[in-house]
Design an enzyme around this catalytic site. Structure first.
Site, PDB file in Angstrom:
ATOM      1  N   LYS A 180       0.827  -1.211   0.000  1.00  0.00           N
ATOM      2  CA  LYS A 180       0.000   0.000   0.000  1.00  0.00           C
ATOM      3  C   LYS A 180       0.858   1.257   0.000  1.00  0.00           C
ATOM      4  O   LYS A 180       0.614   2.185  -0.756  1.00  0.00           O
ATOM      5  CB  LYS A 180      -0.934  -0.006   1.208  1.00  0.00           C
ATOM      6  CG  LYS A 180      -1.890   1.176   1.244  1.00  0.00           C
ATOM      7  CD  LYS A 180      -3.082   0.936   2.153  1.00  0.00           C
ATOM      8  CE  LYS A 180      -2.714   0.630   3.573  1.00  0.00           C
ATOM      9  NZ  LYS A 180      -3.905   0.460   4.430  1.00  0.00           N
ATOM     10  N   GLU A 190      10.413  -5.589   3.397  1.00  0.00           N
ATOM     11  CA  GLU A 190      10.492  -6.993   2.986  1.00  0.00           C
ATOM     12  C   GLU A 190       9.987  -7.179   1.563  1.00  0.00           C
ATOM     13  O   GLU A 190      10.576  -7.924   0.763  1.00  0.00           O
ATOM     14  CB  GLU A 190       9.668  -7.873   3.932  1.00  0.00           C
ATOM     15  CG  GLU A 190      10.175  -7.916   5.360  1.00  0.00           C
ATOM     16  CD  GLU A 190       9.470  -6.911   6.253  1.00  0.00           C
ATOM     17  OE1 GLU A 190       9.393  -7.168   7.461  1.00  0.00           O
ATOM     18  OE2 GLU A 190       9.004  -5.874   5.738  1.00  0.00           O
ATOM     19  N   HIS A 216      -4.221 -35.474  15.581  1.00  0.00           N
ATOM     20  CA  HIS A 216      -3.036 -36.302  15.794  1.00  0.00           C
ATOM     21  C   HIS A 216      -1.833 -35.469  16.225  1.00  0.00           C
ATOM     22  O   HIS A 216      -0.703 -35.941  16.156  1.00  0.00           O
ATOM     23  CB  HIS A 216      -2.722 -37.095  14.526  1.00  0.00           C
ATOM     24  CG  HIS A 216      -3.769 -38.117  14.204  1.00  0.00           C
ATOM     25  ND1 HIS A 216      -3.682 -39.433  14.601  1.00  0.00           N
ATOM     26  CD2 HIS A 216      -4.963 -38.003  13.557  1.00  0.00           C
ATOM     27  CE1 HIS A 216      -4.751 -40.091  14.202  1.00  0.00           C
ATOM     28  NE2 HIS A 216      -5.547 -39.239  13.554  1.00  0.00           N
ATOM     29  N   LYS A 253       9.993  -3.330  12.834  1.00  0.00           N
ATOM     30  CA  LYS A 253      10.427  -2.818  11.530  1.00  0.00           C
ATOM     31  C   LYS A 253      11.432  -1.688  11.700  1.00  0.00           C
ATOM     32  O   LYS A 253      12.462  -1.628  11.018  1.00  0.00           O
ATOM     33  CB  LYS A 253       9.217  -2.314  10.728  1.00  0.00           C
ATOM     34  CG  LYS A 253       8.244  -3.379  10.272  1.00  0.00           C
ATOM     35  CD  LYS A 253       7.122  -2.718   9.477  1.00  0.00           C
ATOM     36  CE  LYS A 253       6.108  -3.721   8.992  1.00  0.00           C
ATOM     37  NZ  LYS A 253       5.011  -3.067   8.230  1.00  0.00           N
ATOM     38  N   GLY A 276      -4.528  -3.759   6.117  1.00  0.00           N
ATOM     39  CA  GLY A 276      -3.904  -4.890   5.434  1.00  0.00           C
ATOM     40  C   GLY A 276      -4.578  -6.215   5.708  1.00  0.00           C
ATOM     41  O   GLY A 276      -4.866  -6.995   4.797  1.00  0.00           O
ATOM     42  N   ARG A 277      -4.887  -6.493   6.969  1.00  0.00           N
ATOM     43  CA  ARG A 277      -5.493  -7.785   7.324  1.00  0.00           C
ATOM     44  C   ARG A 277      -6.947  -7.861   6.914  1.00  0.00           C
ATOM     45  O   ARG A 277      -7.556  -8.930   6.961  1.00  0.00           O
ATOM     46  CB  ARG A 277      -5.345  -8.023   8.824  1.00  0.00           C
ATOM     47  CG  ARG A 277      -5.954  -6.930   9.696  1.00  0.00           C
ATOM     48  CD  ARG A 277      -5.473  -7.072  11.141  1.00  0.00           C
ATOM     49  NE  ARG A 277      -5.924  -5.997  12.012  1.00  0.00           N
ATOM     50  CZ  ARG A 277      -5.327  -4.805  12.119  1.00  0.00           C
ATOM     51  NH1 ARG A 277      -4.269  -4.511  11.357  1.00  0.00           N
ATOM     52  NH2 ARG A 277      -5.775  -3.904  12.965  1.00  0.00           N
ATOM     53  N   GLU A 331      -3.830  -9.185  15.628  1.00  0.00           N
ATOM     54  CA  GLU A 331      -3.346  -7.861  15.255  1.00  0.00           C
ATOM     55  C   GLU A 331      -4.413  -6.799  15.507  1.00  0.00           C
ATOM     56  O   GLU A 331      -4.094  -5.637  15.752  1.00  0.00           O
ATOM     57  CB  GLU A 331      -2.924  -7.842  13.775  1.00  0.00           C
ATOM     58  CG  GLU A 331      -2.053  -6.656  13.400  1.00  0.00           C
ATOM     59  CD  GLU A 331      -1.440  -6.804  12.011  1.00  0.00           C
ATOM     60  OE1 GLU A 331      -0.336  -7.379  11.909  1.00  0.00           O
ATOM     61  OE2 GLU A 331      -2.066  -6.355  11.035  1.00  0.00           O
TER      62      GLU A 331
END
Length: 527
Positions: A213, A219, A388, A503, A270-271, A357
């Site tokens: 954005k 990254e 399991h 960051k 973002g999420r 978040e």
């Protein structure tokens, strides 16, 4: 008038605290009214899904107090305020408009003279046109050949949501003849992530979708440079193999280094961006824009149910309120999301970010400390795999962990086999029912190692099949649940300052602007 008050100031919360431990699940479920309870404690969701909370530790009295709590916390009014364009994200002084991506819930939202619904629809149409041109071969690579693969480069919300949605629909799309292109994802700045993806694709026939954005995510830009190096060494032009999803003010916007640019804005977190261009580009390329539109329709349908002031007809609100009871009254600190669908194998990871978040906050909307618990720890894996591994702790551990099961009566591919009198899908569904009963009712045994106390609460969301519509409805259900819980806790669910600190420190380490303990850690890693 809307007021924002801490949970512990609301009269219903104080009543709720007095009802701790009132329901014994094993009695409620295994008693003579157990079957009636399973029918009674269920409500329809959007797109044919059902939310069943019979195996939760609630009764009529507790539900009545939760209903009062919803009114005192003004949940419906705050939701209405949100979708009508109020500045709900107080930390960043922003609107919160992800519901507007998939439908008009209220009045027009105009910002700086721009109708935001029209802006989002315009981007969806631009993505649809681009995807159709790619599929038709109108837009091709340097040699006039069709692209065959899409690779998304992004991190956090630019990866987890779109990746989970892609994996959720891939088998369905193949079975329904709507699969267009394979998709891969690069998120980790660890070069092994990018190298593995690049080794698995044919670069000459691949489109890379760069998602940032701000256009400055370290990254993501590092991975872009990493990928471009491979593209150039293959004798290809990166500008013929990359598109950007970004904001109109970022350095990536209208940049000749990309075949095309598609836009979001600061009002889409973002999420919460899987239904924006962030998810729209990769899903439209992979399955076709019509499938992405159907996914949006499912989310829109769930958003509409979240407007209902009746908690017995509003599954997102009911789910949120029961979660408040579990977290703040029963003092349960974790929630396990357990989809009995391999297609949803990355859905818990997306919900982990979405919830933790959003509501992992220790101060309220006004920056004041709170004296009660907020967001739980979220984790999960698909059943039956989880049975399991970590189910041992869920059944007999010292922590009681509320669970949310998700199941479908039909698989996506239509392929199955009968073994010992039942299909694989029947066995899968049988495991869901068995686990819910086992967690609730337990099993007495003279051997303490084989004794199960039970009284472990769970809910179930189920439907016929995981389709674009049901996936959209499922996603929006959780988005709205988390929103309602944030309203009740009086936190800002739409910023994420806790993500930013690391960051900034990473940039400081790389710049050499470090001292003391940081320097020692940097030396350990040869930075």
């Amino acid at each position: 008038m809307i007021t924002w008050e801490n949970l512990d100031t609301l009269p219903s919360y104080k009543k709720l605290l007095s009802l701790k431990g009132q329901v014994e699940l094993k009695t409620a479920i295994s008693g003579e009214n157990g079957a009636e309870r399973v029918v009674k404690y269920a409500m329809p969701m959007a797109e044919g899904l059902t939310y069943n909370y019979a195996a939760k530790e609630v009764n009529a009295q507790i539900l009545g107090v939760l209903e009062s709590l919803a009114k005192e916390a003004q949940l419906v009014e705050k939701y209405e305020d949100l979708y009508n364009g109020a500045v709900i994200n107080t930390g960043e002084k922003r609107l919160v408009l992800h519901q507007l991506l998939r439908g008009q819930l209220g009045k027009d939202v105009i910002v700086d003279g721009v109708n935001k619904r029209e802006f989002y629809v315009k981007q969806q149409k631009a993505i649809a046109e681009f995807a159709n041109d790619i599929h038709r071969g109108t837009i091709t690579n340097e040699k006039g050949e069709k692209y065959k693969t899409a690779v998304q480069i992004g991190i956090g919300g630019s990866d987890l949501g779109p990746r989970a949605m892609y994996l959720a629909l891939k088998n369905w799309a193949v079975a329904n003849d709507t699969f267009k292109m394979n998709a891969e994802f690069i998120s980790n700045v660890d070069p092994d992530d990018g190298a593995a993806v690049i080794a698995s694709v044919d670069l000459a026939h691949t489109i890379f979708i760069l998602v940032s954005k701000s256009g400055t995510t370290l990254e993501t830009l590092t991975n872009e440079a990493f990928v471009k190096d491979f593209i150039k060494k293959a004798g290809l032009d990166p500008a013929k193999h990359m598109i950007a999803v970004t904001s109109e003010t970022s350095p990536l916007a209208n940049n000749p280094a990309y075949m095309a640019s598609f836009y979001m804005d600061d009002y889409i977190g973002g999420r919460y961006s899987a239904t924006s261009a962030v998810g729209g580009a990769v899903l439209s390329l992979a399955f076709g824009p019509d499938i992405f539109a159907r996914f949006l329709n499912g989310a829109a349908a769930a958003d509409k149910t979240a407007k209902n002031p009746d908690i017995y007809k509003n599954p997102s609100m009911m789910d949120a309120l029961i979660g408040i009871y579990e977290r703040n009254v029963q003092d349960y600190r974790y929630t396990a999301v357990l989809p009995y669908s391999q297609a949803l194998n990355r859905f818990p990871a997306h919900l982990q970010q979405l919830d933790m978040e959003s509501n992992g906050k220790s101060v309220n909307r006004f920056g004041k400390p709170m004296n009660y618990l907020t967001g739980p720890v979220i984790f999960g894996e698909p059943g039956t795999n989880g049975q399991h591994s970590f189910y041992q702790l869920l059944h007999q551990g010292t922590n009681i962990v509320p669970m949310q099961f998700i199941a479908f009566t039909e698989n996506q591919t239509g392929k199955d086999v009968v073994i010992e009198g039942s299909t694989s899908q029947k066995k899968l569904c049988a495991n869901v029912a068995a686990q819910i009963i086992a967690f609730a009712c337990g099993k007495k045994d003279e051997n303490p190692n084989k004794n199960f106390e039970g009284n472990r609460p769970s809910s179930l969301i189920y439907g016929k099949q995981l389709t674009p519509e049901t996936l959209g409805a499922l996603l929006a259900h959780y988005e709205n649940k988390i929103m309602f819980q944030g309203f009740i806790w009086n936190v800002n669910s739409f910023d994420q300052e806790g993500v930013q600190l690391g960051k900034k420190l990473a940039k400081a380490v790389l710049a050499g602007d470090i001292d003391g303990a940081l320097k020692k850690y940097a030396q350990l890693l040869n930075i």
